[in-house]
Motif scaffolding. Sequence first.
Motif: not given
Length: 573
Positions: A11, A32-34, A426-427, A430
């Motif tokens: 991600g 919540g990102a990889d 990150g957003a 996701v």
Amino acid sequence: MNAEIKEIRTGVLVVGSGAAALRAILEASDAGADVLVAIKGEFRKSGATFHSLAEVGAFNVPDDAGEEGDSPDVFLQDILTAAQSMADPKLSQILASEAKSALDYLERYGVNFERSPKGGYLVYKACFSSRPRSHVIHDHFKPIVKALGGEASRRGIKVIDNLMIVDLITEGGECTGAWGLDIDGNPVVIYAASTIVTTGGASHLFATNLYPSDITGDGYAMAHRAGAQLANMEFMQAGISLIHPFVNLFGNYMWDGHPNLTDKHGKPFLADYLPVGLTPYDVIHEKQRHFPFSSSDISRYIEISVQKAINEGRGSPHGGVWLDFLDTDFKEMLAQENSSFARMWKLTHEWYLKRGVDLYKEKVQIACSAHAINGGILIDGNSQSSLPGLYAAGEVAAGPHGADRLGGNMSVTCQVFGARAGRHAGARAVAAQNTSAAHVSPRIADALGNWPKQGTSTTGDIKRAIQKAANRNLLVIRTGDGLDQMAEECTGLRKQLHEDVAVTNSVDLRAAIELDNMLDVSLMITKAAKLRTESRGSHYREDFPEKDKAQEQSIILDKNAPNGFLQRSLAHR
């Protein structure tokens, strides 16, 4: 190219592992990102943040710890005054308003900020500041790496050590990842919805510098090739540092002790290079305001005099000049309890003693050294570049700083914009449906197949030539003729690199790619410096020694623009 290409999907790809990278990693993980981290060296053991270049690290927070009346607004005004119309006020505002929360975050993860004998934070007035607001971290910024790096390891963030990212991948006008070489020289492609570059600066372009050997401008070069805009590349910090018996930044507060400066014969030399009407006392007294060279005040004659003395053959055995405190009245100096010298001397003296130098009794050798670049990849409030999907944070990014930068601001910038990069990247990751599957094999084949297999020159030869030319033409004293010479030398060295340096193994290949990046960045700095026909802050043109109000616009390097650059105010973009 015979090696099989390894492909990875993630991600968020974070390139680098310094303070900005670590904060971005944690924030992207929280989103919540990889997350995958790619590092040219080893995680938590490489890069500029890990490399202690001074006895303390400074972290600016306007919290009244040093003097009542400080505030984010006062802090912002200091930033903009130093920037001299070259910063983006919106980004500077973000920096000033989020500095306190950045300190709180670091303390939450165990970073210790030094305390004064009275119990509050130990602070001092750092470069270009109107208030004492630089909070002190002992052992420079290693504690930040230990604290945030430890948390990243605890979370199990995926890391690839010894992976040198060579270039960014673009598709449809967006950055969709990057590709690099592992330690054996095998290509690795990483597709990512968001890519965060935190590769630091480029101070290793210079023969005298304060950073480790892996700081070679890779991020600037890759971003420019990919089509992202870069701004303010002509504004870089250089200043006085120890070069022997160890390398160390010479803090601005140390000039309050009025050290002696002498050449290889023991002769004072400052007066030989000063304009009529100025004395060595005048310029040394002014120098306590800031570590880095700046054309903005008379302290500039410290670096100019040191550089000219060295250029004229008056240098000490290790290529610098001598500095000592043998005539300093320490009893009087240390009695001034509120001075930065008195506050910091104990830490400084102990730091030097551990490295075999007693500043009460011994001389050291100093020179002008490259430190940090104030410009870089131009970012917005989310730390995103002009190329969607590409983010930048830390020294590699531009916007919050300008012609001069407050000492203690880069560490805060790493946290504030590292956090913003991580959250937004990150957003974005996701929310992404999938990551790119761009066909990059031909590009990799071209990049790896154009190196000679035999030659009479070495990568070491090329590097030393670049550094020598940069010290002479870019470090402190710049002229139109010198910049033309620099561009000509870079062009010749690139030809030599690609035609007469044998690249026969993975070590040679990595070194050659680094040198290509160094040449790219040298030419970028040279171009911006040639275009700026004035002196402003850290940029000094000896042939144009005055500031020109008509040039209150930033130079933005953009390979897609006519002539490869734009000129505009960052305040109006």
